[in-house]
Write a protein that holds these residues in place. Structure first.
Motif, short mmCIF file in Angstrom:
data_model
loop_
_atom_site.label_atom_id
_atom_site.label_comp_id
_atom_site.label_asym_id
_atom_site.label_seq_id
_atom_site.Cartn_x
_atom_site.Cartn_y
_atom_site.Cartn_z
N GLY A 1 0.79 -1.23 0.00
CA GLY A 1 0.00 0.00 0.00
C GLY A 1 0.82 1.27 0.00
O GLY A 1 1.66 1.48 -0.85
N ILE A 2 0.59 2.11 0.99
CA ILE A 2 1.13 3.46 0.99
C ILE A 2 2.65 3.49 0.98
O ILE A 2 3.25 4.18 0.18
N ALA A 3 3.31 2.74 1.84
CA ALA A 3 4.76 2.84 1.95
C ALA A 3 5.50 2.09 0.86
O ALA A 3 6.66 2.34 0.61
N ALA A 4 4.84 1.15 0.19
CA ALA A 4 5.55 0.29 -0.76
C ALA A 4 6.15 1.08 -1.92
O ALA A 4 7.23 0.76 -2.38
N TYR A 5 5.45 2.08 -2.42
CA TYR A 5 5.98 2.83 -3.56
C TYR A 5 6.06 4.32 -3.28
O TYR A 5 5.82 5.14 -4.14
N GLY B 1 -2.80 4.49 -1.41
CA GLY B 1 -1.41 4.32 -1.82
C GLY B 1 -0.72 5.67 -1.97
O GLY B 1 -1.20 6.69 -1.48
N ARG B 2 0.41 5.66 -2.65
CA ARG B 2 1.16 6.88 -2.94
C ARG B 2 1.47 6.94 -4.42
O ARG B 2 1.77 5.93 -5.04
N CYS B 3 1.43 8.14 -4.95
CA CYS B 3 1.78 8.35 -6.36
C CYS B 3 3.27 8.12 -6.53
O CYS B 3 4.08 8.73 -5.82
N ALA B 4 3.64 7.25 -7.44
CA ALA B 4 5.05 6.94 -7.67
C ALA B 4 5.79 8.10 -8.30
O ALA B 4 7.02 8.18 -8.19
N LEU B 5 5.08 9.02 -8.92
CA LEU B 5 5.72 10.16 -9.57
C LEU B 5 5.83 11.36 -8.64
O LEU B 5 6.90 11.97 -8.53
N SER B 6 4.77 11.70 -7.93
CA SER B 6 4.77 12.91 -7.10
C SER B 6 4.88 12.64 -5.61
O SER B 6 5.23 13.54 -4.85
N GLY B 7 4.52 11.45 -5.18
CA GLY B 7 4.53 11.14 -3.75
C GLY B 7 3.25 11.52 -3.04
O GLY B 7 3.12 11.32 -1.84
N ALA B 8 2.29 12.06 -3.79
CA ALA B 8 1.02 12.46 -3.19
C ALA B 8 0.23 11.22 -2.74
O ALA B 8 0.36 10.15 -3.32
N VAL B 9 -0.60 11.43 -1.73
CA VAL B 9 -1.43 10.33 -1.22
C VAL B 9 -2.54 10.04 -2.22
O VAL B 9 -3.19 10.95 -2.73
N ASN C 1 6.31 -4.35 -10.17
CA ASN C 1 5.75 -3.08 -9.68
C ASN C 1 4.24 -3.02 -9.88
O ASN C 1 3.67 -1.95 -10.03
N ALA C 2 3.57 -4.14 -9.87
CA ALA C 2 2.14 -4.22 -10.15
C ALA C 2 1.29 -3.39 -9.19
O ALA C 2 0.21 -2.95 -9.55
N ASN C 3 1.75 -3.16 -7.97
CA ASN C 3 0.98 -2.40 -7.00
C ASN C 3 1.22 -0.89 -7.08
O ASN C 3 0.60 -0.13 -6.35
N ALA C 4 2.11 -0.46 -7.95
CA ALA C 4 2.43 0.97 -8.07
C ALA C 4 1.29 1.70 -8.77
O ALA C 4 0.56 1.13 -9.57
#
Length: 164
Positions: A71-75, A120-128, A147-150
């Protein structure tokens, strides 16, 4: 008579080899247990001594067994992950360059738009990313990518000048 001299020399050489092996392999571990005070103790003496003495720290080296947090911390944005949107393929898909020094590398991975099924978290911006936000995620075919969960927020891609 000449062959007897050679046999004696060989026997002495074998005995000498055995003595050297016994001294080096079975030497007491006192050298390794001694505190290193900056003197140049041979590295291998220390390693061999520690192995023979049976010194080990509990739990050290087991960190690789822990699973990455979902979830959130993974990516979350990380210095070892590089994400770049290469091009828009259609209204609902983009090509992404994903380089992760610890997991995988995809040079032109296809990501499709959908709604987020979990936080989760946006892999590009880090936004929630909240559940039901519009996101892009890797397209899954026969093999599940590492990276299927990204996820990448669709609003972040829409704001990119090259994607407009």
């Amino acid at each position: 008579m000449h062959s007897q001299t050679q046999l004696k020399q060989r026997a002495e050489a074998v005995r000498e080899d055995e003595r050297v092996r016994r001294e080096t392999c079975c030497a007491p571990c006192e050298k390794a247990a001694a505190v290193m005070d900056g003197s140049r103790a041979p590295v291998w003496d220390h390693v061999i001594g520690a192995l023979l003495a049976g010194h080990h720290d509990e739990g050290v080296g087991e960190s690789y067994l822990t699973r990455p947090t979902p979830g959130i911390a993974a990516y979350a944005p990380s210095p070892h992950i590089q994400v770049e949107v290469i091009e828009r393929l259609s209204v609902t898909s983009v090509a992404v360059l994903w380089q992760d020094a610890t997991r995988c590398r995809y040079a032109d991975q296809v990501w499709i738009s959908c709604r987020a099924r979990k936080k989760g978290r946006c892999a590009l911006s880090g936004a929630v990313i909240r559940r039901d936000d519009f996101v892009y995620k890797p397209r899954v075919r026969s093999a599940i990518p590492a990276n299927a969960n990204a996820m990448i927020l669709a609003s972040v891609i829409a704001r990119m000048p090259s994607m407009a």
